[in-house]
Write an enzyme that holds these catalytic residues in place. Structure first.
Site, PDB file in Angstrom:
ATOM      1  N   ARG A 192     -30.287  46.671  15.662  1.00  0.00           N
ATOM      2  CA  ARG A 192     -31.705  46.806  15.336  1.00  0.00           C
ATOM      3  C   ARG A 192     -31.966  46.539  13.855  1.00  0.00           C
ATOM      4  O   ARG A 192     -33.061  46.179  13.473  1.00  0.00           O
ATOM      5  CB  ARG A 192     -32.179  48.249  15.617  1.00  0.00           C
ATOM      6  CG  ARG A 192     -32.214  48.645  17.050  1.00  0.00           C
ATOM      7  CD  ARG A 192     -32.487  50.154  17.164  1.00  0.00           C
ATOM      8  NE  ARG A 192     -33.675  50.584  16.450  1.00  0.00           N
ATOM      9  CZ  ARG A 192     -34.913  50.472  16.886  1.00  0.00           C
ATOM     10  NH1 ARG A 192     -35.130  49.922  18.053  1.00  0.00           N
ATOM     11  NH2 ARG A 192     -35.934  50.907  16.179  1.00  0.00           N
TER      12      ARG A 192
ATOM     13  N   ARG B 158     -28.905  41.704   4.888  1.00  0.00           N
ATOM     14  CA  ARG B 158     -29.412  40.509   4.192  1.00  0.00           C
ATOM     15  C   ARG B 158     -28.651  40.251   2.902  1.00  0.00           C
ATOM     16  O   ARG B 158     -28.259  41.202   2.217  1.00  0.00           O
ATOM     17  CB  ARG B 158     -30.894  40.676   3.873  1.00  0.00           C
ATOM     18  CG  ARG B 158     -31.752  40.896   5.101  1.00  0.00           C
ATOM     19  CD  ARG B 158     -33.188  40.466   4.842  1.00  0.00           C
ATOM     20  NE  ARG B 158     -34.029  40.840   5.966  1.00  0.00           N
ATOM     21  CZ  ARG B 158     -34.782  41.938   5.989  1.00  0.00           C
ATOM     22  NH1 ARG B 158     -34.812  42.732   4.947  1.00  0.00           N
ATOM     23  NH2 ARG B 158     -35.511  42.208   7.042  1.00  0.00           N
TER      24      ARG B 158
ATOM     25  N   ARG C 157     -31.746  62.210  22.997  1.00  0.00           N
ATOM     26  CA  ARG C 157     -31.851  63.000  21.787  1.00  0.00           C
ATOM     27  C   ARG C 157     -33.327  63.298  21.569  1.00  0.00           C
ATOM     28  O   ARG C 157     -34.198  62.476  21.903  1.00  0.00           O
ATOM     29  CB  ARG C 157     -31.331  62.240  20.560  1.00  0.00           C
ATOM     30  CG  ARG C 157     -29.876  62.000  20.595  1.00  0.00           C
ATOM     31  CD  ARG C 157     -29.074  63.261  20.494  1.00  0.00           C
ATOM     32  NE  ARG C 157     -28.946  63.742  19.119  1.00  0.00           N
ATOM     33  CZ  ARG C 157     -28.283  64.837  18.808  1.00  0.00           C
ATOM     34  NH1 ARG C 157     -27.729  65.591  19.752  1.00  0.00           N
ATOM     35  NH2 ARG C 157     -28.170  65.219  17.540  1.00  0.00           N
TER      36      ARG C 157
ATOM     37  N   ARG D 275     -34.046  62.280   7.929  1.00  0.00           N
ATOM     38  CA  ARG D 275     -34.925  61.555   7.012  1.00  0.00           C
ATOM     39  C   ARG D 275     -36.131  62.409   6.644  1.00  0.00           C
ATOM     40  O   ARG D 275     -36.443  63.381   7.332  1.00  0.00           O
ATOM     41  CB  ARG D 275     -35.378  60.219   7.613  1.00  0.00           C
ATOM     42  CG  ARG D 275     -36.055  60.339   8.961  1.00  0.00           C
ATOM     43  CD  ARG D 275     -36.275  58.943   9.582  1.00  0.00           C
ATOM     44  NE  ARG D 275     -36.879  59.041  10.908  1.00  0.00           N
ATOM     45  CZ  ARG D 275     -37.104  58.004  11.693  1.00  0.00           C
ATOM     46  NH1 ARG D 275     -36.818  56.780  11.306  1.00  0.00           N
ATOM     47  NH2 ARG D 275     -37.650  58.165  12.885  1.00  0.00           N
TER      48      ARG D 275
ATOM     49  N   GLU E 216     -36.996  65.523   9.208  1.00  0.00           N
ATOM     50  CA  GLU E 216     -36.772  65.240  10.634  1.00  0.00           C
ATOM     51  C   GLU E 216     -35.344  65.631  11.012  1.00  0.00           C
ATOM     52  O   GLU E 216     -34.392  65.213  10.354  1.00  0.00           O
ATOM     53  CB  GLU E 216     -37.014  63.747  10.865  1.00  0.00           C
ATOM     54  CG  GLU E 216     -37.006  63.346  12.314  1.00  0.00           C
ATOM     55  CD  GLU E 216     -37.478  61.893  12.497  1.00  0.00           C
ATOM     56  OE1 GLU E 216     -38.380  61.432  11.769  1.00  0.00           O
ATOM     57  OE2 GLU E 216     -36.896  61.228  13.373  1.00  0.00           O
TER      58      GLU E 216
ATOM     59  N   TYR F 125     -34.315  52.226  24.697  1.00  0.00           N
ATOM     60  CA  TYR F 125     -34.752  52.418  23.304  1.00  0.00           C
ATOM     61  C   TYR F 125     -35.679  51.243  23.004  1.00  0.00           C
ATOM     62  O   TYR F 125     -35.212  50.138  22.748  1.00  0.00           O
ATOM     63  CB  TYR F 125     -33.493  52.357  22.446  1.00  0.00           C
ATOM     64  CG  TYR F 125     -33.593  52.737  20.987  1.00  0.00           C
ATOM     65  CD1 TYR F 125     -34.795  53.009  20.348  1.00  0.00           C
ATOM     66  CD2 TYR F 125     -32.429  52.834  20.236  1.00  0.00           C
ATOM     67  CE1 TYR F 125     -34.818  53.351  19.009  1.00  0.00           C
ATOM     68  CE2 TYR F 125     -32.446  53.182  18.899  1.00  0.00           C
ATOM     69  CZ  TYR F 125     -33.644  53.433  18.296  1.00  0.00           C
ATOM     70  OH  TYR F 125     -33.668  53.779  16.966  1.00  0.00           O
TER      71      TYR F 125
ATOM     72  N   ASP G  83     -39.227  49.574  21.029  1.00  0.00           N
ATOM     73  CA  ASP G  83     -40.265  49.683  20.009  1.00  0.00           C
ATOM     74  C   ASP G  83     -41.624  49.445  20.651  1.00  0.00           C
ATOM     75  O   ASP G  83     -41.711  48.946  21.778  1.00  0.00           O
ATOM     76  CB  ASP G  83     -40.020  48.637  18.916  1.00  0.00           C
ATOM     77  CG  ASP G  83     -38.765  48.947  18.119  1.00  0.00           C
ATOM     78  OD1 ASP G  83     -38.362  50.120  18.096  1.00  0.00           O
ATOM     79  OD2 ASP G  83     -38.203  48.020  17.534  1.00  0.00           O
TER      80      ASP G  83
HETATM   81  N1  UDP Z   1     -29.012  54.146  11.020  1.00  0.00           N
HETATM   82  C1  UDP Z   1     -28.095  54.662  10.120  1.00  0.00           C
HETATM   83  N2  UDP Z   1     -28.492  54.893   8.832  1.00  0.00           N
HETATM   84  C2  UDP Z   1     -29.744  54.669   8.394  1.00  0.00           C
HETATM   85  C3  UDP Z   1     -30.670  54.142   9.311  1.00  0.00           C
HETATM   86  C4  UDP Z   1     -30.287  53.903  10.610  1.00  0.00           C
HETATM   87  O1  UDP Z   1     -26.957  54.922  10.480  1.00  0.00           O
HETATM   88  O2  UDP Z   1     -30.041  54.937   7.216  1.00  0.00           O
HETATM   89  C5  UDP Z   1     -28.574  53.890  12.417  1.00  0.00           C
HETATM   90  C6  UDP Z   1     -28.767  55.118  13.288  1.00  0.00           C
HETATM   91  O3  UDP Z   1     -27.738  55.140  14.263  1.00  0.00           O
HETATM   92  C7  UDP Z   1     -30.102  54.826  13.930  1.00  0.00           C
HETATM   93  C8  UDP Z   1     -30.041  53.337  14.154  1.00  0.00           C
HETATM   94  O4  UDP Z   1     -29.331  52.855  13.003  1.00  0.00           O
HETATM   95  O5  UDP Z   1     -30.277  55.538  15.141  1.00  0.00           O
HETATM   96  C9  UDP Z   1     -31.379  52.649  14.292  1.00  0.00           C
HETATM   97  O6  UDP Z   1     -32.143  52.907  13.143  1.00  0.00           O
HETATM   98  P1  UDP Z   1     -33.731  52.789  13.104  1.00  0.00           P
HETATM   99  O7  UDP Z   1     -34.135  52.976  11.691  1.00  0.00           O
HETATM  100  O8  UDP Z   1     -34.138  51.554  13.806  1.00  0.00           O
HETATM  101  O9  UDP Z   1     -34.131  54.077  13.951  1.00  0.00           O
HETATM  102  P2  UDP Z   1     -35.565  54.694  14.400  1.00  0.00           P
HETATM  103  O10 UDP Z   1     -36.547  54.470  13.277  1.00  0.00           O
HETATM  104  O11 UDP Z   1     -35.918  54.016  15.695  1.00  0.00           O
HETATM  105  O12 UDP Z   1     -35.223  56.141  14.574  1.00  0.00           O
END
Ligand code: UDP
Length: 385
Positions: A174, A178, A251, A281, A302, A350, A352
């Site tokens: 996902r 870069r 989850r 986060r 969160e 999962y 979006d």
């Molecule tokens: N992830 C991570 N570190 C980060 C951000 C994301 O390990 O700082 C991993 C984590 O397993 C997460 C997945 O990447 O569930 C997808 O991240 P995304 O930001 O797309 O998650 P969402 O916003 O859908 O919770």
């Protein structure tokens, strides 16, 4: 005579479907939702103390690479440009995410050019993994163990409650990596935030004399729904079957709310990647709408945990044991008449917002074609590989 349809769930799936069916055929639609609001997990509401538009179930940033989906959502309310720029706290320092040239230079204390960073990462990546089978292998294969441990291992363990080796590689895919300074969290070209919030967009989708929404109405498998020509279910698939094969793993997330004056963290989202910080986060919602002025701020820590029966299911885990259950439920569903399953919870994926909307639009077309041709409508909005 008008067809009578029941849609269970007033999130994006159910609302797009109701909108399309009333636009394209003669029908009367009842929508039931167990919550006291429409919009599902995309629900937004202005906070009473600050007036800030809050994404009640966590941050939702609209992004898509499909112009038709962008035009579709914009037809229900104005979206203003918003680029999601996430920061990450790792071992007491703040970095740029997703992993980009700045992150690589920050973490390794270098001043690499794009080409140098690419070559450097090749020396770190684990070349013995040719076909990554899980989240961890995917990460080690592409970015090596230093970046993986700084940004992914701890966060993922907190977020999913298991070792990253147990998770599918698709979760990591996902997020882009870069070799330039582009720190847009998403790759899709159309990205924005609705000026009046997502619930307003969904409200507009549902504005039709033949759509009747009933809130606080929970669907139970025993209910008599025989008066409807077809039922569209967007709730959890296992709940439809009263969990007869067991529960699919999810989850869930919980939020701790805080108020402050001014600006708390200077950005909408800061990820906390270390495993010893209990939350994943912090989101500060006023940064999603930088065209608005607010003296105060509201932010949320969160936390992620396993879903108990009374919790809201958020992230489908899709571990191997879940996939076995999923196939059992899907087989049972195929044998039913007059019911279709669509959306994140009913297909256990999962997804979006733009995936959900695109799939609901396609499903509406497929349903209408099947009815017109006198065929059995599709049971699911997707095929499971
Ligand atoms: N992830 C991570 N570190 C980060 C951000 C994301 O390990 O700082 C991993 C984590 O397993 C997460 C997945 O990447 O569930 C997808 O991240 P995304 O930001 O797309 O998650 P969402 O916003 O859908 O919770």
């Amino acid at each position: 005579m008008s067809k009578k349809y029941l849609i269970i769930g007033a999130g994006f799936s159910g609302s797009v479907l109701a909108n399309q069916l009333t636009k394209n055929c003669d029908c009367i639609i009842d929508i039931w939702d167990e919550r006291n609001h429409i919009g599902g997990n995309c629900h937004t509401k202005r906070d009473e103390q600050t007036g800030i538009m809050v994404h009640e179930y966590g941050p939702h940033i609209f992004n898509t690479d499909k112009k038709e989906i962008w035009d579709f959502v914009n037809s229900f309310g104005e979206f203003r440009p918003y680029v999601h720029r996430v920061k990450a706290m790792s071992n007491g320092k703040i970095y740029s995410l997703p992993v980009n040239l700045h992150t690589i230079n920050q973490l390794f204390g270098k001043s690499f050019t794009p080409a140098q960073a690419k070559d450097f990462l090749k020396t770190l990546a684990n070349g013995s993994i040719t076909q990554p089978q899980n989240f961890e292998e995917q990460a080690l294969h592409f970015i090596g163990k230093e970046l993986y441990h700084a940004f992914f291992y701890g966060y993922t363990k907190k977020q999913w409650g298991c070792e990253p080796t147990e998770l599918p590689a698709s979760i990591l895919k996902r997020i882009p990596v870069r070799f330039n300074y582009d720190d847009n969290y998403h790759n899709n070209i159309f990205t924005g935030i609705p000026v009046d919030g997502y619930s307003s967009v969904i409200q507009k989708m549902l504005e039709h004399k033949n759509i009747h929404v009933t809130l606080n109405k929970k669907f139970n498998p025993g209910m008599n729904i025989s008066g409807y020509d077809h039922v569209f279910y967007t709730g959890p698939l296992d709940a439809w079957f009263n969990y007869k094969h067991g529960r699919l793993g999810y989850r869930t997330v919980t939020f701790e709310k805080f108020y402050a004056n001014g600006d708390f963290q200077g950005t909408a989202q800061m990820n906390y990647c270390d495993v010893d910080v209990p939350f994943t986060r912090i989101t500060e919602h006023k940064h999603f709408t930088n065209w608005e002025q607010h003296d105060k701020t509201i932010y949320f820590k969160e936390f992620s945990k396993e879903t108990e029966p009374s919790d809201i299911p958020y992230y489908p885990k899709r571990l191997e044991k879940d996939k076995v259950l999923l196939m059992q439920y899907r087989n049972d569903a195929q044998a039913l008449q007059g019911v279709s399953f669509l959306g994140r919870l009913a297909t256990y994926r999962y997804m979006d917002m733009h995936h959900v909307i695109g799939e609901a639009l396609n499903f509406s077309n497929a349903f209408l074609h099947a009815i017109k041709a006198g065929n059995k409508p599709p049971v699911f909005s997707n095929t499971e590989e």
